[in-house]
Every structure is written in structure tokens, then in C-alpha cells.
Design a protein around this motif. Structure first.
Motif, PDB file in Angstrom:
ATOM      1  N   PHE A 189     -12.141   1.080 -11.890  1.00  0.00           N
ATOM      2  CA  PHE A 189     -12.264   2.539 -11.855  1.00  0.00           C
ATOM      3  C   PHE A 189     -10.891   3.176 -11.637  1.00  0.00           C
ATOM      4  O   PHE A 189     -10.534   4.164 -12.300  1.00  0.00           O
ATOM      5  N   ALA A 190     -10.121   2.607 -10.717  1.00  0.00           N
ATOM      6  CA  ALA A 190      -8.773   3.113 -10.447  1.00  0.00           C
ATOM      7  C   ALA A 190      -7.877   2.959 -11.674  1.00  0.00           C
ATOM      8  O   ALA A 190      -7.081   3.853 -11.993  1.00  0.00           O
ATOM      9  N   TRP A 191      -8.006   1.837 -12.374  1.00  0.00           N
ATOM     10  CA  TRP A 191      -7.234   1.650 -13.614  1.00  0.00           C
ATOM     11  C   TRP A 191      -7.553   2.762 -14.611  1.00  0.00           C
ATOM     12  O   TRP A 191      -6.661   3.299 -15.254  1.00  0.00           O
ATOM     13  N   ALA A 192      -8.842   3.084 -14.728  1.00  0.00           N
ATOM     14  CA  ALA A 192      -9.266   4.109 -15.692  1.00  0.00           C
ATOM     15  C   ALA A 192      -8.632   5.456 -15.378  1.00  0.00           C
ATOM     16  O   ALA A 192      -8.385   6.263 -16.280  1.00  0.00           O
ATOM     17  N   LEU A 193      -8.350   5.692 -14.098  1.00  0.00           N
ATOM     18  CA  LEU A 193      -7.738   6.955 -13.691  1.00  0.00           C
ATOM     19  C   LEU A 193      -6.221   6.852 -13.528  1.00  0.00           C
ATOM     20  O   LEU A 193      -5.584   7.738 -12.957  1.00  0.00           O
ATOM     21  N   GLY A 194      -5.655   5.741 -14.027  1.00  0.00           N
ATOM     22  CA  GLY A 194      -4.196   5.587 -14.022  1.00  0.00           C
ATOM     23  C   GLY A 194      -3.606   5.293 -12.657  1.00  0.00           C
ATOM     24  O   GLY A 194      -2.443   5.634 -12.395  1.00  0.00           O
ATOM     25  N   GLU A 195      -4.369   4.640 -11.782  1.00  0.00           N
ATOM     26  CA  GLU A 195      -3.897   4.393 -10.414  1.00  0.00           C
ATOM     27  C   GLU A 195      -3.609   2.912 -10.155  1.00  0.00           C
ATOM     28  O   GLU A 195      -3.900   2.375  -9.085  1.00  0.00           O
ATOM     29  N   GLU A 196      -3.000   2.220 -11.119  1.00  0.00           N
ATOM     30  CA  GLU A 196      -2.681   0.800 -10.949  1.00  0.00           C
ATOM     31  C   GLU A 196      -1.754   0.558  -9.766  1.00  0.00           C
ATOM     32  O   GLU A 196      -1.918  -0.405  -9.001  1.00  0.00           O
ATOM     33  N   ASP A 216      -2.140  -1.871  -6.340  1.00  0.00           N
ATOM     34  CA  ASP A 216      -1.159  -2.885  -5.925  1.00  0.00           C
ATOM     35  C   ASP A 216      -0.729  -2.651  -4.481  1.00  0.00           C
ATOM     36  O   ASP A 216      -0.562  -3.602  -3.707  1.00  0.00           O
ATOM     37  N   TYR A 217      -0.544  -1.405  -4.116  1.00  0.00           N
ATOM     38  CA  TYR A 217      -0.144  -1.048  -2.753  1.00  0.00           C
ATOM     39  C   TYR A 217      -1.244  -1.409  -1.747  1.00  0.00           C
ATOM     40  O   TYR A 217      -0.976  -1.962  -0.681  1.00  0.00           O
ATOM     41  N   ILE A 218      -2.496  -1.125  -2.104  1.00  0.00           N
ATOM     42  CA  ILE A 218      -3.633  -1.471  -1.242  1.00  0.00           C
ATOM     43  C   ILE A 218      -3.681  -2.981  -1.005  1.00  0.00           C
ATOM     44  O   ILE A 218      -3.840  -3.455   0.125  1.00  0.00           O
ATOM     45  N   LYS A 219      -3.546  -3.760  -2.061  1.00  0.00           N
ATOM     46  CA  LYS A 219      -3.595  -5.224  -1.949  1.00  0.00           C
ATOM     47  C   LYS A 219      -2.448  -5.747  -1.094  1.00  0.00           C
ATOM     48  O   LYS A 219      -2.624  -6.680  -0.288  1.00  0.00           O
ATOM     49  N   ASN A 220      -1.281  -5.171  -1.266  1.00  0.00           N
ATOM     50  CA  ASN A 220      -0.112  -5.577  -0.501  1.00  0.00           C
ATOM     51  C   ASN A 220      -0.314  -5.310   0.998  1.00  0.00           C
ATOM     52  O   ASN A 220      -0.001  -6.149   1.854  1.00  0.00           O
ATOM     53  N   CYS A 221      -0.872  -4.135   1.318  1.00  0.00           N
ATOM     54  CA  CYS A 221      -1.138  -3.791   2.721  1.00  0.00           C
ATOM     55  C   CYS A 221      -2.184  -4.718   3.330  1.00  0.00           C
ATOM     56  O   CYS A 221      -2.069  -5.122   4.491  1.00  0.00           O
ATOM     57  N   PHE A 222      -3.204  -5.079   2.549  1.00  0.00           N
ATOM     58  CA  PHE A 222      -4.231  -5.990   3.051  1.00  0.00           C
ATOM     59  C   PHE A 222      -3.624  -7.351   3.359  1.00  0.00           C
ATOM     60  O   PHE A 222      -3.896  -7.946   4.409  1.00  0.00           O
ATOM     61  N   GLU A 223      -2.804  -7.868   2.447  1.00  0.00           N
ATOM     62  CA  GLU A 223      -2.176  -9.179   2.646  1.00  0.00           C
ATOM     63  C   GLU A 223      -1.313  -9.187   3.903  1.00  0.00           C
ATOM     64  O   GLU A 223      -1.288 -10.166   4.653  1.00  0.00           O
ATOM     65  N   LYS A 224      -0.598  -8.102   4.144  1.00  0.00           N
ATOM     66  CA  LYS A 224       0.312  -8.027   5.302  1.00  0.00           C
ATOM     67  C   LYS A 224      -0.384  -7.525   6.559  1.00  0.00           C
ATOM     68  O   LYS A 224       0.243  -7.456   7.627  1.00  0.00           O
ATOM     69  N   HIS A 228      -3.448   6.609   2.182  1.00  0.00           N
ATOM     70  CA  HIS A 228      -4.819   6.320   2.632  1.00  0.00           C
ATOM     71  C   HIS A 228      -5.761   7.450   2.220  1.00  0.00           C
ATOM     72  O   HIS A 228      -6.865   7.194   1.705  1.00  0.00           O
ATOM     73  N   ASN A 229      -5.346   8.681   2.440  1.00  0.00           N
ATOM     74  CA  ASN A 229      -6.185   9.830   2.070  1.00  0.00           C
ATOM     75  C   ASN A 229      -6.433   9.863   0.566  1.00  0.00           C
ATOM     76  O   ASN A 229      -7.542  10.160   0.112  1.00  0.00           O
ATOM     77  N   LYS A 230      -5.398   9.532  -0.191  1.00  0.00           N
ATOM     78  CA  LYS A 230      -5.539   9.494  -1.656  1.00  0.00           C
ATOM     79  C   LYS A 230      -6.528   8.402  -2.074  1.00  0.00           C
ATOM     80  O   LYS A 230      -7.389   8.616  -2.933  1.00  0.00           O
ATOM     81  N   ALA A 231      -6.393   7.238  -1.453  1.00  0.00           N
ATOM     82  CA  ALA A 231      -7.282   6.110  -1.781  1.00  0.00           C
ATOM     83  C   ALA A 231      -8.719   6.425  -1.396  1.00  0.00           C
ATOM     84  O   ALA A 231      -9.662   6.092  -2.130  1.00  0.00           O
ATOM     85  N   MET A 232      -8.930   7.076  -0.248  1.00  0.00           N
ATOM     86  CA  MET A 232     -10.281   7.444   0.175  1.00  0.00           C
ATOM     87  C   MET A 232     -10.889   8.480  -0.764  1.00  0.00           C
ATOM     88  O   MET A 232     -12.094   8.425  -1.070  1.00  0.00           O
ATOM     89  N   HIS A 233     -10.086   9.418  -1.230  1.00  0.00           N
ATOM     90  CA  HIS A 233     -10.578  10.421  -2.182  1.00  0.00           C
ATOM     91  C   HIS A 233     -11.008   9.756  -3.489  1.00  0.00           C
ATOM     92  O   HIS A 233     -12.066  10.069  -4.047  1.00  0.00           O
ATOM     93  N   LEU A 234     -10.199   8.809  -3.937  1.00  0.00           N
ATOM     94  CA  LEU A 234     -10.519   8.065  -5.153  1.00  0.00           C
ATOM     95  C   LEU A 234     -11.798   7.247  -4.954  1.00  0.00           C
ATOM     96  O   LEU A 234     -12.649   7.172  -5.848  1.00  0.00           O
ATOM     97  N   PHE A 235     -11.931   6.665  -3.757  1.00  0.00           N
ATOM     98  CA  PHE A 235     -13.115   5.865  -3.467  1.00  0.00           C
ATOM     99  C   PHE A 235     -14.380   6.721  -3.455  1.00  0.00           C
ATOM    100  O   PHE A 235     -15.428   6.303  -3.956  1.00  0.00           O
ATOM    101  N   LYS A 236     -14.286   7.930  -2.908  1.00  0.00           N
ATOM    102  CA  LYS A 236     -15.433   8.841  -2.918  1.00  0.00           C
ATOM    103  C   LYS A 236     -15.803   9.222  -4.344  1.00  0.00           C
ATOM    104  O   LYS A 236     -16.988   9.333  -4.685  1.00  0.00           O
ATOM    105  N   GLN A 237     -14.815   9.428  -5.180  1.00  0.00           N
ATOM    106  CA  GLN A 237     -15.093   9.704  -6.597  1.00  0.00           C
ATOM    107  C   GLN A 237     -15.838   8.524  -7.220  1.00  0.00           C
ATOM    108  O   GLN A 237     -16.785   8.712  -7.999  1.00  0.00           O
TER     109      GLN A 237
END
Length: 452
Positions: free
Chosen positions: A155-162, A166-174, A183-192
Motif C-alpha cells: 500500500f505504501a509503495w502504491a502511494l510512493g512511500e518506499e 525502508d526507514y521503518i524497517k531500519n528503526c525496527f532492526e535497531k 511516526h505521525n506520517k507513518a500512522m496517518h498512512l496506516f490509518k489510510q
């Protein structure tokens, strides 16, 4: 628009590894984009291809298979001529789209693969249902892969948020928190994602309209109606039970425990009477079933108790539309109010459903756990999901609790950890807040479920 899908890489892997010695079957629910992706794959990865849509019931094509299956030279000549396509040995693909509509073609895969001239890709909806395969032998020359609605990453790819992914995955790994704005941007995208869901047509409408919800709800309701029509075509002996569960999914998920209480569906009913029902809904991939694991350990399926089940909708966007009256189209403004937290809604229902959807897309089978306290006369431990076989910590299980609000307790998870300490790899709470570690529990925002 053709959306980028993860299954494309799996098709590439199959093509390179099988070298024509196996056909591939792409199974999934109706309207999740199977036909689109396999045709896109054939278009890019082969010099030519034929796509046969068996749902169209083309008598000429069906007759070719009936007459020429023992004379493959003639069969390929007739197909190539009929579709005006030049077939090139080892450089062409033949697609059997909606092959469940003509089971003889699926049965023929054995001989076609043995011939070795072309690659074969099949797509099927409800393909594993008993009445669709009772008269044929499933070919061993066929490999199956499941296709799901778009997950959050797609879904994020479809909206051009690749880059955000990558940033989310990097933060999870670390094990690091996201920068607050990210975070606010990611949560807004998740609600969409929760509101639109992962069915390709609604997603495409959302993207092409510049993130407008107009038309999205109507498209989702068309899909729900299609599912209901499919249910009306199944055997009468369990049609009414399937319909009862399908209609009640939003209501079941609105309850605190969310599991199916069979006597509430119909007085005097019990789990065994509904085994065919859940088989149908799950096998058609309309729903995701989650069974109680009575003694959680590695090899969760050995301890599953099928008399206790939770039934999630296969797509959360569809669940949202399904939860409202079927004649009440949700206007774009209603969606915006939900998105901006200005309209009261059962977020717990949607959150738990979307986490189930994301875990299934990641290849997990769903289990939950409850423990009844005789002393307290209630459940004192309730774990929403348990997953296992994490790539880094095999032979461990991973309990997950889903919290839709920012204020919550960790009592259940803490008790579960004390009870099964030696068996647990890592414990998760999924909540709307940023990543944090609390009492040796990893608390992650819901968009990080893609990393589990």
C-alpha cells in the motif's frame, strides 16, 4: 494502474528454479489482482503468452482441450491460431485464468508440463473447495502460492512511500523510535490503509484520485456483494451457516473476546456443526481464522483447539464497509472524519483485524490463547496472537497483544511470560504510540507489523 506486488518476485523465483518442470498456481480471494499480476509477469518475462479466461466459458477453447489433449502439437497450433499468438518453445507462457471454471485444464497440467515446451501459470478463486476438485486428480507437477490483498508495505509503495518503509524497517532492526514527524506520517498512512484496505481496485481509485475516498466505498461494496453471491452458489447443506458467520463477522469482532460463541449464532449449536463453514470462508480467503492454542509451544498447530475460533475479515477495508448497513454508502467526508479521529468508531475491531491481515500476509498461521481462572471466575490471561518460527529465533514462540488506545495494561502478557518463560523468544505489544521497550516487552506501532 498496475500495482507493484511482492508476489512478482515469487513468480520470478519459480520461473528461474523450475525451468518448465512445474506449473504454478496462484490462489486467492476474488478481486485481489491475480489475473492482473500474472499477465503483467508474462508480458515482461516471456517473448509471448496466451491468457485463457476459463470464467468466460469459451466453448471453442474448451473443445480444443477435449479433442486435442492427446495430440499436443494440434492443441498448441489451435490455441496459437485462435488467440493470434506465436508460441515459442521455452520462451512462451500459457495462463489458465480462473482455472476452477474448467477443472479439465488443471488436470491436463500433468501432460502439458511433461511435454516441456512452455511454462504454465494458473490462477484460481475458491479453487481448493471440495466441489471444485472432486472429479480431478490434483497434478503433482503444480506448485501453489497464495496471494493476499495488498499488505501495508505494498500500500505504501502504491502511494510512493518506499523510503518511509525502508526507514521503518531500519528503526525496527535497531530497536529505535522513529523521528516524531515520521511516526505521525507513518500512522496517518496506516490509518489510510485501514480505511481503504488492500483490494487493488479501491487502492487504485484512492491513488489516482489524489487520496480522495470518493468511489472507494462503492467499489468495496461491489466486492462484498460478489462474495455474498459466491456464498449463495455453494451447497445448500452449509450455505445458511456460511452466510450467518459472514454477516456476523463485524458483530463478532466488536465483542471483547472476539471469538465465535456458537450458541449465540443459533440456540443449541456447537463448533462441529460449523466446521464446513470456517473451511469455506478460510479456504476461499474471504476470512482469516484464528484458533485457540491450548498449550502454546513451538509447533502451535499440534495444540490447536478448533472449538474456539476467531474469524477475521480477509481485508480490513472490506470489514469497515461491511460493518455499516449494506445500503448506507459511506461518503468521502465520513472517511475523512474517521481518519482525523473526529468520528467514534470501534478501533479495537479494526486494529485487531488489520494486524491479523498483516500477519497472514507475512506467512503466519494465527493462534490465540486464553486462561480461565477458577479463583477469579474469568479469563485472567488473554493473548490476541501467538506466532512461531521466526527466522532468527527458531523453536520459540512470540506472543502479541494489540492495543488500539494509548493507555493500557500489560497484565495478561506479563502473566503469560511468567507462565511460559522458557518458550518465548520475544513478546510484543502493538499500539498507536512510537516504539518503546517496557518491562522487557517490545512495544511497536502497528505499521511495524510488516517486520514480524
Amino acid at each position: 494502474m498496475v500495482l507493484k506486488r511482492k508476489i512478482y518476485a515469487k513468480l520470478l523465483e519459480w520461473k528461474e528454479n523450475s525451468q518448465g518442470k512445474k506449473a504454478i498456481m496462484v490462489e486467492g480471494a476474488r478481486r485481489i489482482g491475480k489475473s492482473t499480476i500474472v499477465e503483467e509477469f508474462a508480458k515482461k518475462e516471456y517473448e509471448s503468452y496466451i491468457i485463457i479466461d476459463f470464467a468466460k466459458k469459451d466453448k471453442n477453447v474448451e473443445e480444443f482441450f477435449n479433442l486435442y489433449l492427446n495430440r499436443l502439437d494440434d492443441l498448441f497450433m489451435m490455441l496459437g491460431t485462435y488467440f493470434s499468438v506465436k508460441l515459442i518453445p521455452r520462451k512462451s507462457a500459457i495462463i489458465f485464468d480462473e482455472v476452477q471454471s474448467f477443472p479439465q485444464a488443471r488436470a491436463a497440467i500433468k501432460y502439458l508440463v511433461a511435454d516441456g515446451r512452455y511454462d504454465y501459470i494458473e490462477t484460481g478463486s475458491l479453487i481448493s473447495i471440495k466441489e471444485n476438485i472432486q472429479d480431478i486428480v490434483i497434478p503433482s507437477e503444480e506448485r501453489s502460492i497464495n496471494m493476499y490483498p495488498l499488505d501495508f508495505e505494498e500500500f505504501a509503495w502504491a502511494l510512493g512511500e518506499e523510503q518511509l518503509i525502508d526507514y521503518i524497517k531500519n528503526c525496527f532492526e535497531k530497536r529505535e523510535t522513529l523521528e516524531r514527524g515520521m511516526h505521525n506520517k507513518a500512522m496517518h498512512l496506516f490509518k489510510q490503509y485501514i480505511l481503504v484496505g488492500g483490494m487493488p481496485k479501491p487502492v487504485s481509485l484512492f491513488v489516482e484520485s489524489g487520496k480522495d475516498f470518493t468511489g472507494v466505498d462503492a467499489e468495496k461494496r461491489d466486492i462484498l456483494k460478489l462474495y455474498r453471491n459466491d456464498i449463495m452458489k455453494i451447497k445448500a447443506q452449509y450455505r445458511s451457516k456460511v452466510l450467518a458467520i459472514y454477516d456476523q463477522i463485524p458483530g463478532l469482532l466488536s465483542q471483547h473476546e472476539k471469538r465465535v460463541v456458537f450458541k449465540n449464532i443459533q440456540e443449541g449449536s456447537y463448533a462441529e456443526q460449523y466446521s464446513e463453514t470456517f473451511f469455506w470462508l478460510s479456504d476461499s480467503m474471504i476470512s482469516n481464522e484464528c484458533f485457540l492454542c491450548s498449550d502454546p509451544n513451538v509447533g502451535l498447530s499440534m495444540y490447536e483447539d478448533r472449538s474456539y475460533v476467531k474469524c477475521y475479515m480477509g481485508d480490513t477495508g472490506l470489514l469497515l464497509s461491511h460493518a455499516f448497513d449494506e445500503n448506507e454508502l459511506l461518503e468521502s467526508e465520513i472517511y475523512r472524519q474517521i481518519l482525523n479521529d473526529k468520528l467514534s468508531l470501534n478501533e479495537g475491531m479494526l486494529y485487531e483485524n488489520v494486524i491479523a491481515q498483516m500477519l497472514v500476509a507475512n506467512g503466519h498461521k494465527l493462534y490465540f490463547y486464553t486462561h480461565y481462572s477458577e479463583e477469579k471466575h474469568r479469563n485472567d490471561i488473554e493473548i490476541d496472537f501467538i506466532i512461531s518460527n521466526n527466522s532468527k529465533l527458531k523453536y520459540k514462540m512470540f506472543p502479541i497483544e494489540v492495543k488500539s488506545g494509548k493507555r493500557y495494561t500489560t497484565n495478561s502478557l506479563t502473566r503469560f511470560k511468567e507462565k511460559y518463560k522458557a518458550r518465548i523468544g520475544e513478546a510484543y505489544i502493538i499500539h498507536p504510540r512510537n516504539l518503546l521497550i517496557k518491562e522487557d516487552i517490545l512495544c511497536i506501532p502497528p505499521y511495524m507489523t510488516i517486520c514480524l
